[in-house]
Design a protein around this motif. Structure first.
Motif, mmCIF file in Angstrom:
data_model
loop_
_atom_site.group_PDB
_atom_site.id
_atom_site.type_symbol
_atom_site.label_atom_id
_atom_site.label_comp_id
_atom_site.label_asym_id
_atom_site.label_seq_id
_atom_site.Cartn_x
_atom_site.Cartn_y
_atom_site.Cartn_z
ATOM 1 N N VAL A 154 1.403 -1.100 -1.881
ATOM 2 C CA VAL A 154 2.782 -1.178 -2.368
ATOM 3 C C VAL A 154 2.884 -0.435 -3.697
ATOM 4 N N ALA A 210 4.851 -2.033 -7.647
ATOM 5 C CA ALA A 210 4.617 -3.452 -7.365
ATOM 6 C C ALA A 210 4.987 -4.363 -8.523
ATOM 7 N N GLY A 236 9.432 -4.121 -5.285
ATOM 8 C CA GLY A 236 7.977 -4.084 -5.125
ATOM 9 C C GLY A 236 7.317 -5.409 -5.423
#
Length: 361
Positions: free
Chosen positions: A15, A18, A23
């Motif tokens: 991801v 993040a 995220g």
């Protein structure tokens, strides 16, 4: 992973962004969501791991057992940082320290409306943070993906399409001269399209943001085409773009309007989003939790949110929440996509051996 611990059976979910609004919500579901308990290894990319307060709080409070998480500092505004981060991730996968990438969720977002800045690489910051850095990251990491079930989710937005009626709320594309976003790849990369010098209003930043989202959708269509246009060991990897809708996040932190930046985003929208999400699951405004569920649904690793129709897992599509949604006319333009790809390869300095994609040139 600990020496006596088996790799999570589902693989790794990468991801980007993040520590951001969407995220961090995705990260929270990966590390603490009951449906993911021990199934996946979380690989979270942030600009600076030491300063990722939201992500670090999620990891500190996670109750999940059976799988560890990895945080890697990657600054998407620096091509050198992207290369260094990708090399670190590739090394971890090759050594068996983390499983192959089941999904790459490109959730990082960057928007400037009160200024226009440029990266050390010489590109418009909105263009590089939202598109070019992740273009390079994906090409470098294709070889580290699960080649049977791998999925790339490119988070974009409604403003990639100037004809989408939802954009009438902000009015950035009301003037006919702004109906076309892609005049040349150079104008977007170098920030001469709707520059802040020519138009110091917040609308210029909104248009550059929309143009960066257009590049992301064009990248999705072009990468899907290249993965599936010839027999390839990578042909099972699916690529989709995804619109999470408007969410109450910090994406408007440089907005000059106090009402937008503070009152709306920090107080009004967090109260309205859950209610409107319940009434209109794929409407204009959504909760971060719903957007995160749909993101992981698009990544093929969860059952997704409610109110959706996307379920067959095809690649090369654009999603609005959990619904298949058309891409813009510009994203369908083969000549524009070819120009963007060709110039992106040049700007990123990609050479033979950098990527396992056969037809990368």
């Amino acid at each position: 992973m600990a020496a006596n611990q088996s790799p999570p059976a589902g693989g790794t979910i990468l991801v980007t962004g993040a520590n951001g609004g969407l995220g961090s919500s995705v990260a929270s579901q990966v590390v603490a969501g009951k449906v993911f308990d021990g199934t996946y290894h979380g690989l979270f990319l942030v600009r600076d791991a030491a300063k990722a307060a939201a992500l670090n709080a999620i990891l500190a409070s996670a109750t999940r057992r059976g799988g560890n998480n990895t945080v890697v500092s990657v600054d998407l505004s620096s091509l050198a940082s992207v290369r260094a981060g990708a090399a670190q991730i590739k090394q971890l996968v090759d050594a068996g320290k983390i499983p192959p990438l089941r999904a790459m969720v490109l959730a990082a977002g960057y928007r400037e409306v009160s200024k226009q800045t440029f990266t050390e690489d010489g590109f418009d910051a909105t263009f590089q943070n939202n598109y070019l850095g992740e273009f390079l990251l994906v090409l470098l990491l294709l070889g580290s993906m699960d080649r049977e079930k791998g999925r790339v989710v490119i988070v974009s937005g409604m403003n990639h399409d100037t004809e989408d009626p939802r954009n009438e709320i902000e009015g950035a594309f009301k003037d006919p001269k702004y109906k076309t976003l892609f005049h040349s790849a150079e104008s977007l990369a170098k920030g001469t399209f709707c520059s802040f010098t020519d138009d110091p209003s917040p609308m210029s930043g909104q248009r550059r943001y929309g143009a960066a989202h257009l590049c992301e959708v064009m990248f999705m269509v072009e990468l899907h085409t290249r993965l599936t246009s010839q027999p390839s060991a990578l042909s099972n990897i699916k690529v989709v773009s995804y619109d999470p809708g408007a969410m109450p996040t910090q994406i408007t932190r440089d907005d000059p309007s106090f009402m937008t930046r503070v009152v709306a985003m920090q107080f009004i929208l967090p109260l309205l989003a859950p209610v409107l999400t319940w009434l209109w699951p794929n409407g204009y405004l959504r909760s971060k939790a719903k957007a995160a569920r749909d993101t992981l649904f698009a990544a093929g690793v969860s059952a997704g949110g409610f109110g959706g129709a996307y379920g067959d897992g095809q690649g090369g599509v654009n999603l609005n929440g959990s619904l298949v949604w058309p891409v813009s006319k510009e994203a369908k333009d083969e000549a524009k996509r070819a120009e963007l790809w060709r110039e992106s390869v040049k700007w990123c300095g990609i050479k033979e051996g950098d990527t396992v994609l056969e037809n990368w040139q």
